[in-house]
Design an enzyme around this catalytic site. Structure first.
Site: not given
Ligand code: CAA
Length: 447
Positions: A31, A83, A120, A163, A211, A244, A253, A328, A364
Site C-alpha cells: 500500500d 559512512e 550518521c 529509506t 535500531s 537525525h 516517535k 536518508n 548507529s
Molecule cells: N498505512 C499507514 N501506515 C502503514 C501502512 C499503511 N498501509 N503500512 C505500514 N504502516 C506503518 C507501520 O505501522 C509502521 O509504523 P509504526 O512504526 O508507527 O507502527 C511504518 O509504517 C513502517 O512499517 P513497517 O514497520 O512494517 O516497515 P518495515 O518493517 O518494512 O521497515 C524499518 C521499517 C525496519 C525501519 C526499515 O525501513 C529499516 O530497516 N530501515 C533502516 C534502518 C533504520 O532506518 N533505522 C532507524 C533507526 S537507526 C538510524 O537512524 C541510523 C540510520 O540512519 C540508518
C-alpha cells in the site's frame, strides 16, 4: 567565549529520484500509504551514474565557496563525514580538495584534512572538531569546511531499501557565524550496540526494529545528559527540534518521547491531567513491564491531545519537509532537518533571530548527541540563497528498471559498465570519470 557556529550551508542532492508511492510500492506489492503515512517518505534522491560521495561533496563545497566568495587559503580545515567511504586509508577530503583545486586559484596545502566515522553522527562530530579547533585558537583566523556526504544505499530487498537517499551538505564553521551559534553544552548517550553496521561491506547489515529502539534509548540519555549541564528543557524553549531523520516516522516517535520527557512536572502536565491523567511514575508499579505498558498507553493518549499536536506541527513537522522527498542522507540527515526548519521559517515569515534550536544527532553503533543552537542575524539571507528547490525539481524520475540499473552501477562488487548512459547531462559540476593506475577514483570539472 567567542561565538562559533555555522556560518554558511549548501546542499547538493543526488540528481535522480525514486518515487516511493508510485514506483516503489507497486513493485513491492505494498500500500503506498505504508511509505507516505507510515515511514513519512515520498521520494528518495539517487546519484546519477557519474555521481558519488566525492562529486556530491565537492559540488556542495563549490557552491558554498562561490556564494561566500572564499578562496582555498581561507579554509584551514576540511573534514568529511561519511559512512560510504571507498578507501580505508586515503580520506575523502583529499579527493574533494583535489577537485576544488581544479577550479580555484591556490590550494589547500596548509589545511588539516580528515575523515570522521561514527555512522550518521559523524557530521555533527566534525562540526564539534571544528568548533574545538576554533575555540582553541588554532585556526589562524581561518574557517573550517565540514562536508557530510553519503550514498545511503541498502541491498535490494532489504527493509531499509525504502529509506535510501544520496546527497551532501557542506557547512562553513567560523567565528561570529551568520546562521547559528553552537552551545558549549552537549549531552551524549553512547553504548556499544549491534544495530546497523557495515563490516567491510558496502551495504549495511541492519536489525531495523532494534535500531529504532536503540535510537530512542540513546537519544533519551543524550537529552538527560544535556540537561545535566545545561537546563531542564521545556517544549516552548525551542523554535524547532531537528533530529537525525532516517525517515520521518522515526522522528515522530522521537518527538513524542522528547515532549513527554520535557513536560514532566511542568504546567503542561498539570494542564493535561484532566484529559489524559498524569504520566505514570515507575515507583507506582510493581514490575518494569507494568510500568512500560502504562507508559505506552499514556503516550498513545498524549499524541492525540491538541497541546501535543500543536507543538509537533510547529516544532517538529517543519524539520521533515526536505527529508520526506530526499530520504536518508546518513551523515547529512540532521543537517537537512535543520535546513528544512529554517527554510520553512523563511517561507512563512517567522522571525527567528535569537531563537533556540535543540539538535538531536544519532549514529548507529550507537551514539546520540544533543546540543542547542541560537539563530543568528544572517540566517534568512543564507537560507534564501539556497537553490535546493530547483535541484529537487530538476531530478530525473527513475522507472523501476532504471532504478535497478543505477543501483547496480553504484554497487562496488558488481561488474557494470561505467559507460552506462547517464540520465541527466552534467553541467558546471564535478563528475567521476573512472579509475587511475593505483585504483584511485578520478574526477573532473565539466563546464
Ligand atoms: N498505512 C499507514 N501506515 C502503514 C501502512 C499503511 N498501509 N503500512 C505500514 N504502516 C506503518 C507501520 O505501522 C509502521 O509504523 P509504526 O512504526 O508507527 O507502527 C511504518 O509504517 C513502517 O512499517 P513497517 O514497520 O512494517 O516497515 P518495515 O518493517 O518494512 O521497515 C524499518 C521499517 C525496519 C525501519 C526499515 O525501513 C529499516 O530497516 N530501515 C533502516 C534502518 C533504520 O532506518 N533505522 C532507524 C533507526 S537507526 C538510524 O537512524 C541510523 C540510520 O540512519 C540508518
Amino acid at each position: 567565549m567567542t561565538a562559533v557556529g555555522i556560518d554558511a550551508i549548501e546542499i547538493w542532492t543526488g540528481k535522480l529520484m525514486l518515487d516511493l508511492p508510485n514506483t516503489f510500492a507497486p513493485v513491492k506489492g505494498d500500500d503506498p500509504e505504508k511509505y507516505t503515512k507510515g515511514l513519512g517518505l515520498y521520494a528518495s534522491s539517487f546519484p546519477d551514474t557519474y555521481e558519488d560521495i566525492v562529486t556530491m561533496g565537492a559540488n556542495a563545497a563549490k557552491q558554498l565557496m562561490d556564494r561566500q566568495d572564499l578562496k582555498p587559503t581561507d579554509i584551514g580545515r576540511i573534514d568529511v563525514a561519511t559512512e560510504s567511504a571507498f578507501d580505508h586509508s586515503k580520506p575523502v577530503s583529499t579527493y574533494i580538495a583535489g577537485c576544488l583545486e581544479q577550479v580555484y586559484e591556490g590550494d589547500f596545502r596548509h589545511a588539516n584534512k580528515g575523515e570522521r566515522k561514527f555512522a550518521c553522527v559523524a557530521g555533527t562530530q566534525s562540526i564539534d572538531d571544528a568548533y574545538n579547533w576554533i575555540q582553541a585558537g588554532r585556526n589562524r583566523g581561518r574557517a573550517a569546511l565540514v562536508i557530510a556526504t553519503d550514498t545511503a544505499l541498502y541491498a535490494r530487498g532489504d527493509p531499509g531499501e525504502a529509506t535510501q537517499g544520496a546527497g551532501a551538505v557542506a557547512m562553513l564553521i567560523d567565528e561570529d557565524p551568520s546562521v547559528v551559534e553552537l552551545s558549549t553544552e552537549q549531552g551524549y548517550g553512547s553504548m556499544d550496540e549491534t544495530d546497523f553496521l557495515k563490516p567491510n561491506q558496502q551495504f549495511p547489515s541492519v536489525d531495523g526494529k532494534r535500531s529504532m529502539q536503540v535510537y530512542l534509548a540513546r537519544m533519551r540519555e543524550a537529552l538527560e545528559d544535556f540537561e545535566s549541564v545545561a537546563w531542564d528543557t521545556h517544549p516552548d524553549d525551542f523554535a524547532y527540534i531537528p533530529f537525525h531523520t532516517p525517515f520521518p516516522g522515526m522522528v515522530r516517535k522521537a518527538g513524542l518521547l522528547g515532549f513527554r520527557h520535557m513536560i514532566r512536572d511542568t504546567e503542561i502536565e498539570d494542564e493535561l491531567e484532566g484529559e489524559i491523567g498524569r504520566q505514570p511514575r515507575e515507583p507506582d508499579f510493581e514490575t518494569r513491564e507494568d510500568y512500560e505498558a502504562a507508559i505506552r498507553d499514556h503516550m498513545d493518549d498524549l499524541k492525540r491531545t491538541d497541546r501535543y499536536r500543536a507543538w509537533y506541527d510547529a516544532t517538529i513537522d517543519p524539520t521533515l519537509e526536505l527529508s520526506s522527498t530526499v530520504g536518508n542522507w546518513y551523515t547529512g540527515s540532521v543537517h537537512i532537518a535543520r535546513t528544512s526548519a529554517l527554510r520553512h521559517a523563511a517561507e512563512t515569515g517567522v522571525d527567528l533571530v535569537g531563537s533556540k534550536l535543540l539538535v538531536g544527532s544519532y549514529g548507529s553503533g550507537a551514539q546520540a548527541e544533543i546540543h542547542a543552537e541560537t539563530v543568528q542575524d544572517g540566517w534568512k539571507d543564507e537560507i534564501q540563497g539556497l537553490n535546493i528547490d530547483d535541484q529537487l525539481d530538476a531530478r530525473y524520475d527513475l522507472s523501476w528498471s532504471e532504478y535497478e540499473l543505477v543501483h547496480d552501477v553504484h554497487e562496488y562488487d558488481k561488474e557494470t559498465d561505467i559507460d552506462v548512459e547517464e540520465f541527466t547531462p552534467p553541467s558546471e559540476e564535478f563528475v567521476f570519470t573512472g579509475w587511475g593506475r593505483m585504483n584511485e577514483r578520478r574526477y573532473e570539472y565539466v563546464e
